[in-house]
Design a protein around this motif. Structure first.
Motif, PDB file in Angstrom:
ATOM      1  N   THR A  13       0.818  -1.224   0.000  1.00  0.00           N
ATOM      2  CA  THR A  13       0.000   0.000   0.000  1.00  0.00           C
ATOM      3  C   THR A  13       0.845   1.265   0.000  1.00  0.00           C
ATOM      4  N   ASN A  14       1.849   1.301   0.864  1.00  0.00           N
ATOM      5  CA  ASN A  14       2.632   2.524   1.017  1.00  0.00           C
ATOM      6  C   ASN A  14       4.043   2.414   0.445  1.00  0.00           C
ATOM      7  N   VAL A  15       4.290   1.386  -0.342  1.00  0.00           N
ATOM      8  CA  VAL A  15       5.605   1.236  -0.961  1.00  0.00           C
ATOM      9  C   VAL A  15       5.806   2.367  -1.977  1.00  0.00           C
ATOM     10  N   PRO A  16       6.927   3.086  -1.918  1.00  0.00           N
ATOM     11  CA  PRO A  16       7.151   4.189  -2.858  1.00  0.00           C
ATOM     12  C   PRO A  16       7.229   3.682  -4.298  1.00  0.00           C
ATOM     13  N   GLU A  17       6.967   4.559  -5.221  1.00  0.00           N
ATOM     14  CA  GLU A  17       7.007   4.185  -6.633  1.00  0.00           C
ATOM     15  C   GLU A  17       8.389   3.630  -6.996  1.00  0.00           C
ATOM     16  N   GLY A  18       8.402   2.460  -7.568  1.00  0.00           N
ATOM     17  CA  GLY A  18       9.658   1.815  -7.945  1.00  0.00           C
ATOM     18  C   GLY A  18      10.237   0.939  -6.851  1.00  0.00           C
ATOM     19  N   GLY A  19       9.790   1.151  -5.611  1.00  0.00           N
ATOM     20  CA  GLY A  19      10.260   0.314  -4.514  1.00  0.00           C
ATOM     21  C   GLY A  19      11.232   1.036  -3.599  1.00  0.00           C
ATOM     22  N   TYR A  20      11.725   0.328  -2.604  1.00  0.00           N
ATOM     23  CA  TYR A  20      12.635   0.867  -1.601  1.00  0.00           C
ATOM     24  C   TYR A  20      14.091   0.773  -2.077  1.00  0.00           C
ATOM     25  N   THR A  21      14.913   1.629  -1.488  1.00  0.00           N
ATOM     26  CA  THR A  21      16.362   1.531  -1.653  1.00  0.00           C
ATOM     27  C   THR A  21      16.930   0.938  -0.372  1.00  0.00           C
ATOM     28  N   VAL A  22      17.697  -0.133  -0.517  1.00  0.00           N
ATOM     29  CA  VAL A  22      18.182  -0.870   0.653  1.00  0.00           C
ATOM     30  C   VAL A  22      19.691  -1.056   0.550  1.00  0.00           C
ATOM     31  N   ALA A  23      20.291  -1.436   1.668  1.00  0.00           N
ATOM     32  CA  ALA A  23      21.746  -1.603   1.678  1.00  0.00           C
ATOM     33  C   ALA A  23      22.175  -2.656   2.687  1.00  0.00           C
ATOM     34  N   LEU A  24      23.253  -3.326   2.350  1.00  0.00           N
ATOM     35  CA  LEU A  24      23.991  -4.172   3.287  1.00  0.00           C
ATOM     36  C   LEU A  24      25.275  -3.429   3.638  1.00  0.00           C
ATOM     37  N   GLN A  64      18.553 -12.268  -2.663  1.00  0.00           N
ATOM     38  CA  GLN A  64      17.263 -11.882  -2.112  1.00  0.00           C
ATOM     39  C   GLN A  64      16.836 -10.516  -2.647  1.00  0.00           C
ATOM     40  N   ALA A  65      17.771  -9.574  -2.684  1.00  0.00           N
ATOM     41  CA  ALA A  65      17.459  -8.233  -3.187  1.00  0.00           C
ATOM     42  C   ALA A  65      17.045  -8.270  -4.659  1.00  0.00           C
ATOM     43  N   GLU A  66      17.718  -9.090  -5.442  1.00  0.00           N
ATOM     44  CA  GLU A  66      17.359  -9.216  -6.862  1.00  0.00           C
ATOM     45  C   GLU A  66      15.941  -9.753  -7.011  1.00  0.00           C
ATOM     46  N   MET A  67      15.575 -10.719  -6.179  1.00  0.00           N
ATOM     47  CA  MET A  67      14.225 -11.269  -6.236  1.00  0.00           C
ATOM     48  C   MET A  67      13.193 -10.183  -5.938  1.00  0.00           C
ATOM     49  N   LEU A  81       9.423  -4.493  -5.221  1.00  0.00           N
ATOM     50  CA  LEU A  81       9.512  -4.061  -3.830  1.00  0.00           C
ATOM     51  C   LEU A  81      10.790  -3.280  -3.557  1.00  0.00           C
ATOM     52  N   ILE A  82      11.841  -3.594  -4.283  1.00  0.00           N
ATOM     53  CA  ILE A  82      13.117  -2.902  -4.155  1.00  0.00           C
ATOM     54  C   ILE A  82      13.460  -2.232  -5.479  1.00  0.00           C
ATOM     55  N   LYS A  83      13.865  -0.972  -5.375  1.00  0.00           N
ATOM     56  CA  LYS A  83      14.273  -0.223  -6.562  1.00  0.00           C
ATOM     57  C   LYS A  83      15.766  -0.364  -6.802  1.00  0.00           C
ATOM     58  N   GLU A  84      16.534  -0.286  -5.728  1.00  0.00           N
ATOM     59  CA  GLU A  84      17.992  -0.296  -5.841  1.00  0.00           C
ATOM     60  C   GLU A  84      18.581  -0.806  -4.538  1.00  0.00           C
ATOM     61  N   TYR A  85      19.752  -1.452  -4.640  1.00  0.00           N
ATOM     62  CA  TYR A  85      20.424  -1.880  -3.413  1.00  0.00           C
ATOM     63  C   TYR A  85      21.915  -1.638  -3.530  1.00  0.00           C
ATOM     64  N   TYR A  86      22.524  -1.420  -2.366  1.00  0.00           N
ATOM     65  CA  TYR A  86      23.963  -1.200  -2.266  1.00  0.00           C
ATOM     66  C   TYR A  86      24.564  -2.221  -1.305  1.00  0.00           C
ATOM     67  N   THR A  87      25.820  -2.539  -1.528  1.00  0.00           N
ATOM     68  CA  THR A  87      26.593  -3.301  -0.548  1.00  0.00           C
ATOM     69  C   THR A  87      27.908  -2.559  -0.328  1.00  0.00           C
ATOM     70  N   THR A  88      28.294  -2.452   0.934  1.00  0.00           N
ATOM     71  CA  THR A  88      29.571  -1.818   1.264  1.00  0.00           C
ATOM     72  C   THR A  88      30.410  -2.791   2.082  1.00  0.00           C
ATOM     73  N   ASN A  89      31.713  -2.617   2.035  1.00  0.00           N
ATOM     74  CA  ASN A  89      32.644  -3.462   2.778  1.00  0.00           C
ATOM     75  C   ASN A  89      33.781  -2.589   3.280  1.00  0.00           C
ATOM     76  N   LYS A  96      22.646   9.005   0.720  1.00  0.00           N
ATOM     77  CA  LYS A  96      22.036   8.509  -0.523  1.00  0.00           C
ATOM     78  C   LYS A  96      20.537   8.299  -0.385  1.00  0.00           C
ATOM     79  N   GLY A  97      20.025   8.378   0.835  1.00  0.00           N
ATOM     80  CA  GLY A  97      18.589   8.263   1.037  1.00  0.00           C
ATOM     81  C   GLY A  97      18.070   6.840   1.077  1.00  0.00           C
ATOM     82  N   VAL A  98      18.890   5.892   1.543  1.00  0.00           N
ATOM     83  CA  VAL A  98      18.413   4.512   1.609  1.00  0.00           C
ATOM     84  C   VAL A  98      17.295   4.399   2.638  1.00  0.00           C
ATOM     85  N   ASP A  99      16.409   3.461   2.407  1.00  0.00           N
ATOM     86  CA  ASP A  99      15.283   3.247   3.314  1.00  0.00           C
ATOM     87  C   ASP A  99      15.587   2.209   4.385  1.00  0.00           C
ATOM     88  N   ILE A 100      16.419   1.219   4.034  1.00  0.00           N
ATOM     89  CA  ILE A 100      16.747   0.137   4.959  1.00  0.00           C
ATOM     90  C   ILE A 100      18.256  -0.094   4.930  1.00  0.00           C
TER      91      ILE A 100
END
Length: 384
Positions: free
Chosen positions: A64-75, A95-98, A104-112, A130-134
Motif C-alpha cells: 500500500t505505502n511502498v514508494p514508486e519503484g520500490g525501496y532503496t536498501v543496503a547491506l 534476495q534483493a534481486e528477487m 519491492l526494491i528499486k535499488e540496493y547497495y553493498t559496502t565493505n 544517498k537516502g536509503v530506506d533500509i
C-alpha cells in the motif's frame, strides 16, 4: 508461540528439486521463547526433503505505502575476509534481486569496510546521504558504530542489526546468533564424548570480538559447572583461520601427547585440527566445528571409522533474513525487535542433510543460493 514471518526455503539438495521449486522461498518460523528465536529446523526445513518441507509461496508484503519503484536498501558489511562472509553477502544480493523483480526494491547497495571501523562509520553516513530506506548492518565494533546508527535512525532509516550486532536498543530490530549458546552446546557435546574427564584445547575466533568471546564464555562456563574434571590445556585465538589454527595445534601436539579433545569454536579451524593430527600420525580425537563444507566432508569421509563431531550453525543466510526483517518492518508487518537464531547443530544423524561432496571446502551449509550460483562459486569449475 507467536509467528513473526514465514518464508519458504529453496531446497538445494538436487538440481531437479531446485528447478521445480524455483519460485519458492525458504521457511523460517520465528518463535517467541523468552525472546524471539528464528528456528533453524535442520532436517525438515533447511535441508530436508522438499516434499516434506513447508512450501508456502514467498511472503506477500503490504504494498500500500511502498514508494514508486520500490525501496532503496543496503547491506553495510564490515568484512569479506572469510568465505562465510562472502556467501552471506551473496545471499543478500540474491534476495534483493528477487525483490527487485517483484517491484519491492528499486535499488540496493553493498559496502565493505575491510575491518576498518572508521570506514564503516563513513559507509553508514554515505548510505544515509544517498537516502536509503533500509540498512542491514553487521558491525565491525559493537560500540563505535552506535553514533552512526543513531544518525541513521534519526534520519528515518529502518536499521536492522545482524550477525555482529551493535550494543544499543536504538535499532528497528536485531537478528543474531546466540553465540554464548554456540559455545555452550560445543562444550556440552565434548564433555559427554569424554565422559566428563580428560585434557582439551580450545580454539577461538578473533580476540576481543564480541561474538568470539561469547562463544568462549559459553564453553568455559559449561565446562566449569558441569565438567570440572576436564582440564583446558590451552586457549588459542586463531581468527577462525585454517593456517593460524594449524600452526597452533601443531605446536600443542608437539608439547602434549595427551590431548583428549579439541573444542574448536568455528570457522576453518577444525579442518586444520584433523590435518595436523593425521600429519603427526596421532589418533583423531573428538573435535567440534561449524557447518563449513570442508570440515563436513572430512567428517563424512571418516565417519565410518568412528570420527564424530558437533557443528552449531551460524547461518550465512542472515543477510537475506535481515533484509526480510527490514522489509517486514517498513511495510507495517508484524515483527519482534529482538530476534535470535536457535542453535541447531549438525550431528551424525543429520550430517548427510548438510554436506555437499560436489562443492568445495569454502561452501557453508545451509543455503538459499540457487544451484547455478552454488556451482559458480563452489563447483568444480569455480577456480577456473
Amino acid at each position: 508461540e507467536n509467528v513473526y514471518y514465514n518464508n519458504t526455503i529453496k531446497n538445494n539438495r538436487t538440481k531437479n528439486v531446485l528447478e521445480e521449486k524455483s519460485m519458492k522461498k525458504r521457511v523460517i518460523s520465528c518463535l517467541v521463547t523468552g525472546c524471539l528465536a528464528l528456528s533453524m529446523m535442520a532436517t525438515s526445513v533447511w535441508a530436508g526433503d522438499a516434499e516434506t518441507a513447508d512450501t508456502k509461496e514467498a511472503k506477500e508484503f503490504d504494498m500500500t505505502n511502498v514508494p514508486e519503484g520500490g525501496y532503496t536498501v543496503a547491506l553495510c558489511n564490515f568484512s569479506l575476509g572469510n568465505t562465510w562472509r562472502v556467501q552471506m553477502e551473496k545471499t543478500f544480493e540474491q534476495q534483493a534481486e528477487m525483490y527487485k523483480e517483484m517491484g519491492l526494491i528499486k535499488e540496493y547497495y553493498t559496502t565493505n569496510s575491510d575491518g576498518d571501523t572508521s570506514q564503516q562509520v563513513s559507509d553508514m553516513q554515505d548510505l544515509v546521504t544517498k537516502g536509503v530506506d533500509i540498512i542491514c548492518l553487521t558491525a565491525a565494533s559493537p560500540t563505535a558504530l552506535i553514533p552512526a546508527v543513531d544518525d541513521a535512525m534519526d534520519a528515518g532509516v529502518t536499521v536492522i542489526s545482524f550477525d555482529a550486532g551493535v550494543d544499543t536498543d536504538n535499532v528497528t530490530a536485531s537478528l543474531t546468533v546466540d553465540n554464548y549458546d554456540f559455545g555452550a552446546k560445543d562444550a556440552e557435546w565434548l564433555g559427554e564424548q569424554l565422559d566428563g574427564k580428560g585434557k582439551i584445547v580450545i580454539l577461538a575466533g578473533q580476540a576481543g570480538s564480541k561474538n568470539a568471546e561469547l562463544r568462549v564464555q559459553g564453553a568455559q562456563e559449561i565446562l566449569e559447572e558441569k565438567y570440572p574434571d576436564i582440564e583446558t590445556i590451552s586457549l588459542n585465538y586463531c581468527d577462525y583461520d585454517y593456517a593460524t589454527a594449524k600452526t597452533a595445534i601443531e605446536s600443542l601436539l608437539s608439547a602434549h601427547d595427551d590431548i583428549d579433545g579439541i573444542l574448536s569454536l568455528g570457522g576453518a579451524m577444525s579442518r586444520a585440527c584433523i590435518d595436523a593430527l593425521e600429519a603427526a600420525d596421532r589418533e583423531l580425537v573428538p573435535i567440534t566445528g561449524e557447518a563449513n563444507n570442508g570440515f563436513l566432508k572430512m567428517w563424512k569421509e571418516r565417519q565410518a571409522d568412528g570420527f564424530t563431531s558437533c557443528c552449531p550453525i551460524s547461518p550465512s543466510t542472515s543477510g537475506a533474513d535481515a533484509l526480510d526483517l527490514g522489509l517486514t518492518a517498513i511495510t507495517g508487518g508484524d515483527f519482534e525487535k529482538v530476534n535470535v537464531y536457535d542453535i541447531a547443530p549438525v550431528t551424525d544423524e543429520t550430517l548427510d542433510d548438510f554436506v555437499r561432496v560436489d562443492l568445495d571446502d569454502n561452501y557453508w551449509a545451509p543455503t538459499i543460493l540457487n544451484e547455478d550460483t552454488l556451482q559458480e562459486m563452489y563447483g568444480s569449475g569455480a577456480a577456473e
